[in-house]
Design a protein around this motif. Structure first.
Motif, mmCIF file in Angstrom:
data_model
loop_
_atom_site.group_PDB
_atom_site.id
_atom_site.type_symbol
_atom_site.label_atom_id
_atom_site.label_comp_id
_atom_site.label_asym_id
_atom_site.label_seq_id
_atom_site.Cartn_x
_atom_site.Cartn_y
_atom_site.Cartn_z
ATOM 1 N N GLU A 528 0.833 -1.192 0.000
ATOM 2 C CA GLU A 528 0.000 0.000 0.000
ATOM 3 C C GLU A 528 0.863 1.234 0.000
ATOM 4 O O GLU A 528 2.044 1.206 0.306
ATOM 5 C CB GLU A 528 -0.945 0.011 1.207
ATOM 6 N N ASN A 529 0.243 2.352 -0.388
ATOM 7 C CA ASN A 529 0.886 3.661 -0.423
ATOM 8 C C ASN A 529 -0.174 4.704 -0.125
ATOM 9 O O ASN A 529 -1.385 4.448 -0.323
ATOM 10 C CB ASN A 529 1.539 3.918 -1.783
ATOM 11 N N GLN A 530 0.259 5.870 0.338
ATOM 12 C CA GLN A 530 -0.670 6.928 0.707
ATOM 13 C C GLN A 530 -0.370 8.192 -0.084
ATOM 14 O O GLN A 530 0.791 8.488 -0.389
ATOM 15 C CB GLN A 530 -0.602 7.222 2.216
ATOM 16 N N VAL A 531 -1.448 8.914 -0.414
ATOM 17 C CA VAL A 531 -1.349 10.180 -1.128
ATOM 18 C C VAL A 531 -2.197 11.193 -0.366
ATOM 19 O O VAL A 531 -3.379 10.938 -0.079
ATOM 20 C CB VAL A 531 -1.837 10.059 -2.580
ATOM 21 N N ARG A 532 -1.603 12.337 -0.022
ATOM 22 C CA ARG A 532 -2.318 13.408 0.674
ATOM 23 C C ARG A 532 -2.819 14.406 -0.353
ATOM 24 O O ARG A 532 -2.047 14.906 -1.175
ATOM 25 C CB ARG A 532 -1.380 14.092 1.667
ATOM 26 N N LEU A 533 -4.131 14.702 -0.329
ATOM 27 C CA LEU A 533 -4.753 15.612 -1.298
ATOM 28 C C LEU A 533 -5.177 16.896 -0.586
ATOM 29 O O LEU A 533 -5.865 16.835 0.447
ATOM 30 C CB LEU A 533 -5.968 14.956 -1.962
ATOM 31 N N GLU A 534 -4.751 18.024 -1.150
ATOM 32 C CA GLU A 534 -5.186 19.331 -0.672
ATOM 33 C C GLU A 534 -5.894 20.057 -1.798
ATOM 34 O O GLU A 534 -5.372 20.130 -2.917
ATOM 35 C CB GLU A 534 -3.991 20.155 -0.169
ATOM 36 N N VAL A 535 -7.083 20.626 -1.508
ATOM 37 C CA VAL A 535 -7.894 21.322 -2.503
ATOM 38 C C VAL A 535 -7.752 22.826 -2.276
ATOM 39 O O VAL A 535 -8.013 23.310 -1.159
ATOM 40 C CB VAL A 535 -9.369 20.895 -2.415
ATOM 41 N N LYS A 536 -7.313 23.556 -3.298
ATOM 42 C CA LYS A 536 -7.019 24.986 -3.192
ATOM 43 C C LYS A 536 -8.002 25.799 -4.022
ATOM 44 O O LYS A 536 -8.564 25.312 -5.008
ATOM 45 C CB LYS A 536 -5.587 25.271 -3.673
ATOM 46 N N GLU A 537 -8.161 27.080 -3.615
ATOM 47 C CA GLU A 537 -8.956 28.012 -4.413
ATOM 48 C C GLU A 537 -8.182 28.375 -5.671
ATOM 49 O O GLU A 537 -6.954 28.442 -5.662
ATOM 50 C CB GLU A 537 -9.265 29.262 -3.615
#
Length: 1354
Positions: A528-537
């Motif tokens: 497994e692997n992890q990806v961090r998602l950030e949503v910007k204006e």
């Protein structure tokens, strides 16, 4: 015949491939760590060319580079034999490479190393091969010394000076020079041929002013060799007339006899040439004659390929670059001068060395997956395909049941670890070969993640987003995504998971922020692997710059207000006309954060300014234009610029400088409205052919306003002009005055000239009429000429205004030469090139005969016939047309369509043949053949009837799955539409399906009258996948597949029915053909088998794997039709040393079934089979003593009905070979014999002491009866013919005479070798003569006969 077999095999292969379903091969990622850890077969990545010519002055280097893991070991073969590099100190191999370097010492010759070399790259997985490299040493032989006499030639006649250069490798380049090393000038009269000879079409007197020497230049050795020069002596026809000589009169006023053209090269009226595909074709025609002839080239039946054809050597050489099959045909060169012409036909054949259509590529598979290697090549002749494995022919490799070769395709079924190998495909014909390596690598690798851990992805709100999760594993892992470690897998809605592991979020929102986890799993583990998602204006320009107009010397300011996400850093920069601003150029743009100020505006500042704001993940831009005004008085109140617009139309169109086909047009450009005019479009209208329709004439750059227009004759023009800038086109200008050009003769040649017959006695000549603007005048008409090809008749001609002309009263299908010319009232246009037309066709007068078939299988048949004389076709030979239809099926009661079909065969062979494919198996066909031209067919040939063999059936007509209750599934199917043979039953394959996990495979077979089945489910939530196929004696047909309906809510249960869709046949037949039985009940060895056919007959089945033993609950199958379930049980074995008694029980009808006993030898894994018709028990012989066997019994008719396997071991060999010395009966016998001997000795002693005579029995005792059997008490029963005979005082001698007994010791012995005991008495008559038939096993070789002893006592 072999070619026909290959075509049949290819047809069968195509049919099988339609039924083949395979898993997509695994793609190995280029990740260096994966490549380092992965075991890979060797591959050849670099090698020398096939035809390798080397310079003898340099060391020889033969390249062979490869890769693999483990690193491959290289070896070489030379001329097909192992090349021992270690024995030759001059030959070395580079480290970690297969490249050979061959050096030379003094006295060694490079020619000693010529030959055919092939490189092998081996590791423990397989072997890859290079091409066969033909190594040859360049040669530059010397020109043979020869004394050349002066060449005497008459002025005006032709001459050929031979070159004959020495044969070099590669061939030398030839050229001609004189003794002063000046090149011989070549022109229309003097030329060098392709063979190097120098040709003079006619000789002039000044040709004798120099000598001629042929030179050969050898490329490899960079040497030039010169032949001894030729000296010319030209005999003039008349003496020179110096007063009349001038530069244009080559003969000085003398009369030299002119001559008609003749060919110097090639000779005769026709010749042939063969060229290979993609090579260069060179055709040559050199003619003699005075005046010097001109050469023209034509292609019969078509045009020369204009883009590929080049004419060289003053039209004497025709060169076609990169020849293709359509370049084949008849080429005609024509030489002519004003005295006449001559032709030569060159028939060009285009052959082809093999070239790839589908080159095999490497295949990476997981265990139990399917795949295939395809090797398709074409050529002329058709190339032969040969498969090799690890460099050895596939036919000689050990058989593999998981591999099947079908012509140019290898199918792999359920591959296993350890079956990796490198396969070679060799496609060859007489013109060359192709060799390709393709490995099959079977891998089992746990899942691995290829991307960096814990990536951070930033995305703009409401944008589509992709989260990458590259992974690798074998078998191909199943990948699932989770968000924040909770919930089920993400797939569906706004999420979509791609096969490469990428997760798509169709529209990212603030609530989509979080940690996403991708999990890849297969049977070997998970990763497994992890990806961090950030949503910007988004970054946006909220106040864009606007267009400005500024007065010269004033200040201009552009504003650019920006809004962005607070967590993102943004950068604002400006460009002018898409180029970055140089802020230090004149200290003029003073840039602030969100504005741009331009002081002291001048003309150089005018342009388009763009504000660009950029963050790390997005950007935005906006543009505005600055216009500089000349004076403030024009509009001092202007504070903003106007946008650019379309230009105004040009004005004041004027015509000047009139000419026959041109005129000058001048205009005044209109206002460009702040966008420079880039071009002007000139249009015209004419009032004769298409009035009021404006057409484009030409375009001109925007900086021109006066141009010369090129015009057509006899047209009444008027013009208009349109200006074009970056915004668009202006409106058209007002038209110019009209200008009428004068008429002229036509310039164009009518296109599409052809001749063809509409009736058997005519020829219609057609062409495309000239376009209106090509007429050049009124009264347009066409002059057409025609005459019989290759005749000396005068041309026939006609003049017409139509676009066709019909020539009547022609012979049937004869060629004509035709040409055409357009004319009008001003004169005639140019003549067309000569075209070849044909008169009409008629019905062929002969029909094919002796139509017959051979080698008929289930879908193809080889057909043969006797051809017709092509002159009887009475037209263009189109094809032999075969009409065939399916008359009936051999399946009783099956109605078939008798639709008539056709297939054409184009061949001119003396013994033609073809392959009729796509036939329906197990059917009766009829056919006949005709020969056809373009319009007619001949009479029918003889009618032929044949039948195709039985094949595998089509899929069942339907296959339905009904769930009638929570615990029962009802299956129903029907016979296939095309059984292709006699149905012998149906085969059902099924397994449990739980997501991506699959249960064990179960098989069941049914008789052909069973079409229904009820299945009781042990677990209501269990789903099954079913595959149903019909069976003939040949095997299983196409498969229907479907999964049982899935019910998640039992309370809302409703009856469900699933109709099955047809899929490719991915399941091979469970009823594989059984090897033929031996002639006696003894075992026969076959190849190792790894496939068993389990049968489910109870509610539970235990499936054993290498990891664990798992008990899997299976459904109970109940056939709804009353067909008994056949079974074999209670298999028992009573082994001995080399045979065994086998018994079993079954419920097959007595006398109606055959059984097969399958023995698997544990030590060698070989399989022995015995086919029996008797009922058990059965005795099987020829077993190996002391060996362990696995045995099962199955039905020959239904080989899925099998007993369980049992294991037994035969007894050791010494158990049956009893040691006779330890047996009680033998000890007793020996004691009795010893006692009798003692008695005999006593009797003999007594009689000798008396001195009397006594009869001695000299007759041999009879041997033991070979059928004597041991009694129950362990003794032997001896038989003798003399048991009941009376005792006699005389005996029969060996020669048959009766003689009286006397004291001769010889008469008592055996041939004079009698024996005496210790006291000297003779005992030879009491010993039994040794006989081969009486000595068996370990018994004594000699014994005293008790019968003889009793006779002697009497």
């Amino acid at each position: 015949m072999l070619g026909q077999c290959r075509h049949a095999a290819l047809t069968l292969m195509s049919l099988l491939l339609l039924l083949w379903q395979e898993v997509a091969p695994i793609e190995v990622p280029p990740d260096p760590k994966i490549q380092q850890d992965l075991k890979q077969p060797p591959t050849i990545i670099k090698q020398s060319v096939k035809d390798y010519i080397v310079d003898p002055r340099d060391n020889i280097i033969i390249e062979c580079e490869g890769k693999g893991n483990p690193v491959p070991v290289f070896s070489w073969r030379r001329n097909g034999k192992f090349f021992n590099i270690g024995k030759n100190p001059m030959v070395t191999m580079r480290k970690r490479s297969g490249t050979l370097e061959i050096g030379f010492r003094s006295g060694e010759r490079p020619e000693d190393y010529e030959g055919e070399y092939q490189c092998f790259a081996n590791n423990n997985i397989g072997a890859a091969l290079s091409n066969k490299i033909l190594l040859r040493v360049s040669k530059a032989p010397l020109w043979p010394k020869e004394a050349l006499e002066p060449v005497l030639v008459t002025e005006g006649s032709s001459l050929v000076l031979p070159c004959n250069p020495p044969p070099g490798l590669p061939p030398p380049i030839t050229f001609w020079m004189d003794s002063s090393m000046s090149a011989i000038p070549r022109d229309k009269r003097v030329s060098m041929g392709l063979n190097g000879d120098l040709y003079f079409s006619n000789v002039l007197a000044q040709d004798a002013q120099r000598d001629y020497s042929c030179n050969a230049r050898f490329l490899f050795t960079h040497t030039i060799q010169q032949k001894n020069p030729f000296t010319l002596k030209v005999q003039p026809k008349e003496p020179y007339n110096d007063t009349s000589y001038n530069a244009t009169d080559l003969y000085g006023g003398r009369k030299v006899a002119e001559s008609t053209p003749t060919f110097l090269s090639p000779s005769g009226s026709e010749s042939s040439k063969m060229v290979l595909r993609d090579e260069q074709l060179l055709l040559e025609c050199i003619a003699a004659g005075l005046p010097t002839p001109t050469i023209k080239w034509f292609k019969k039946g078509g045009d020369l390929p204009g883009q590929k054809v080049k004419f060289e050597n003053y039209n004497k050489t025709l060169k076609i670059i990169s020849v293709s099959e359509e370049d084949a045909g008849e080429y005609v060169c024509m030489a002519n001068n004003h005295l006449g012409s001559i032709r030569h036909s060159i028939f060009v054949q285009v052959k082809a060395a093999p070239y790839w259509l589908d080159k095999p590529s490497n295949l990476v598979l997981a265990p139990d997956e399917n795949g295939r290697l395809v090797c398709r090549a074409n050529g002329n002749p058709k190339p032969n395909i040969q498969w090799l494995i690890n460099g050895e022919p596939l036919e000689s490799a050990p058989p593999n049941p998981n591999r099947q070769v079908l012509g140019d395709t290898i199918l792999f079924r359920s591959v296993q670890i350890g079956s990796s190998a490198v396969f070679q495909c060799n496609a060859s014909n007489q013109h060359g070969y192709l060799l390709a390596n393709a490995f099959v690598n079977v891998l089992d690798i746990p899942p691995r993640m290829l991307a960096p851990k814990n990536q951070l992805i930033k995305v703009i709100e409401n944008n589509r987003t992709f989260l990458d999760c590259p992974f690798f594993g074998s078998p191909l892992p199943l990948l699932r995504w989770f968000k924040n470690g909770q919930g089920s897998g993400l797939d569906g809605g706004q999420y979509r998971v791609y096969i490469n592991g990428t997760l798509e979020i169709k529209r990212a929102r603030a609530e989509d922020e979080g940690t996403y986890t991708c999990v890849a799993s297969n049977i070997l583990g998970k990763a497994e692997n992890q990806v961090r998602l950030e949503v910007k204006e988004p970054t946006r320009i909220v106040q864009a710059p606007v267009h400005l107009s500024a007065i010269r010397g004033s200040t201009a300011r552009f504003d650019c207000k920006v809004k962005s996400d607070p967590s993102l850093t943004v950068t604002v920069f400006w460009t002018k006309d898409d180029k970055p601003l140089n802020l230090g150029w004149k200290l003029w743009p003073r840039k602030e954060e969100e504005s741009l100020t331009i002081p002291n505006v001048n003309e150089g500042d005018e342009g388009e300014y763009t504000c660009t704001v950029k963050s790390e993940i997005d950007q935005d831009s906006a543009s505005a234009r600055l216009t500089v005004l000349e004076e403030a008085s024009l509009n001092p109140s202007i504070t903003s610029a106007l946008p650019p617009d379309r230009p105004d139309p040009p004005t004041d169109l004027d015509l000047s400088d009139p000419a026959a086909r041109s005129v000058r047009l001048t205009w005044i450009p209109g206002n460009d409205h702040r966008s420079t005019v880039t071009e002007f479009l000139v249009q015209f209208e004419e009032d004769r052919w298409e009035p009021d329709r404006w057409q484009n004439l030409s375009t001109y750059p925007g900086d021109l306003n006066s141009v010369i227009l090129q015009l057509k004759p006899f047209v009444n023009y008027q013009f208009r002009v349109i200006a074009i800038n970056s915004v668009g086109q202006s409106k058209p200008s007002h038209p110019s005055p009209r200008y009428k050009t004068s008429g002229a003769a036509p310039d164009a040649i009518p296109r599409g000239l052809r001749g063809w017959g509409t009736k058997k006695d005519n020829m219609e000549i057609t062409w495309e009429p000239l376009l209106d603007l090509e007429r050049n005048g009124q009264n347009l008409h066409y002059s057409v000429w025609w005459r019989r090809k290759d005749s000396v008749d005068e041309w026939n001609n006609v003049t017409t205004v139509q676009s066709n002309h019909v020539v009547h009263n022609t012979e049937t299908y004869v060629p004509y030469e035709i040409k055409i010319q357009a004319r009008n009232e001003f004169g005639s246009g140019p003549e067309s090139n000569m075209a070849i037309g044909y008169s009409g066709e008629d019905k062929p007068t002969e029909a094919p005969t002796d139509l017959r078939v051979s080698k008929v299988d289930n879908t193809t048949a080889n057909i043969h016939w006797k051809p017709v004389d092509l002159s009887s076709v009475q037209g263009e030979f189109k094809e032999y047309r075969l009409y065939y239809w399916r008359e009936a099926s051999q399946v009783p009661g099956l109605i078939v369509s008798k639709e008539k079909k056709t297939k054409g065969f184009y061949t001119t062979m003396t013994e033609p043949s073809g392959i009729l494919s796509d036939l329906v198996p197990y059917s009766r066909y009829q056919m006949y053949m005709v020969v056809a031209n373009n319009h007619f067919e001949s009479q029918q040939s003889n009618m032929v009837e044949f039948t195709t063999k039985e094949g595998v059936p089509d899929a069942p007509r339907f296959f339905r799955i009904n769930r009638r209750s929570l615990d029962t599934i009802y299956l129903e199917w029907d016979k296939p539409l095309e059984p292709n043979g006699i149905l012998v039953g149906y085969k059902l394959k099924y397994r449990t399906v739980n997501g991506s996990r699959l249960g064990p495979i179960h098989f069941e077979t049914f008789l052909p009258n069973v079409t229904e089945l009820t299945l009781h489910l042990p677990d209501r939530s269990t789903r099954y996948k079913f595959l149903m196929s019909a069976l003939t004696q040949v095997g299983a047909g196409e498969v229907y597949a479907e999964e049982s309906p899935h019910f998640t809510n039992e309370e809302n249960f409703t009856d469900a029915t699933g109709l099955v869709e047809l899929t490719d046949a991915s399941v091979s037949s469970a009823l594989t053909p059984t090897p033929p039985p031996p002639t006696i009940i003894a075992t026969a060895t076959s190849s190792p088998s790894t496939t068993t056919t389990p049968r489910t007959t109870t509610s539970t089945t235990t499936t054993t794997t290498t990891a664990a033993t798992t008990t899997i609950t299976s459904p109970v199958l109940i056939t709804t039709k009353l067909t008994p379930v056949r079974e074999i049980w209670n298999l028992t074995v009573e082994p001995n040393s080399n045979y065994a008694n086998v018994s079993w029980r079954h419920n097959f009808p007595a006398g109606s079934s055959e059984f097969v006993l399958e023995f698997t030898l544990d030590s060698e894994k070989t399989v022995k089979v015995v086919q029996v018709k008797q009922q058990p028990p059965i005795t099987v012989a020829d077993l190996i003593a002391g060996a362990e066997y696995h045995l099962r019994v199955y039905s020959h008719e239904l080989n899925t009905v099998s007993s369980k396997f049992i294991t037994f071991k035969t007894k050791a060999a010494y158990i049956d070979q009893v040691d006779i010395a330890t047996q009680g009966w033998f000890i007793g016998l020996m004691c009795a014999i010893a006692l009798i001997i003692l008695i005999l000795l006593i009797v003999c002693f007594i009689k000798r002491s008396r001195g009397g005579k006594y009869p001695v029995r000299d007759k041999k005792d009879l041997p033991l009866d070979p059928v004597d059997q041991k009694d129950q008490d362990g003794s032997f029963d001896y038989h003798s013919d003399e048991d009941n005979k009376p005792l006699q005082g005389s005996q029969t001698s060996l020669d048959g005479n009766v003689k009286e007994s006397d004291d001769s010791l010889v008469d008592y012995g055996e041939g004079g070798d009698g024996q005496f005991n210790e006291d000297g008495s003779f005992i030879g008559q009491y010993t039994v003569k040794k006989d081969k038939d009486e000595t068996e096993g370990n018994e004594s070789s000699e014994a005293t006969s008790p019968v003889n002893a009793i006779y002697s006592l009497a």
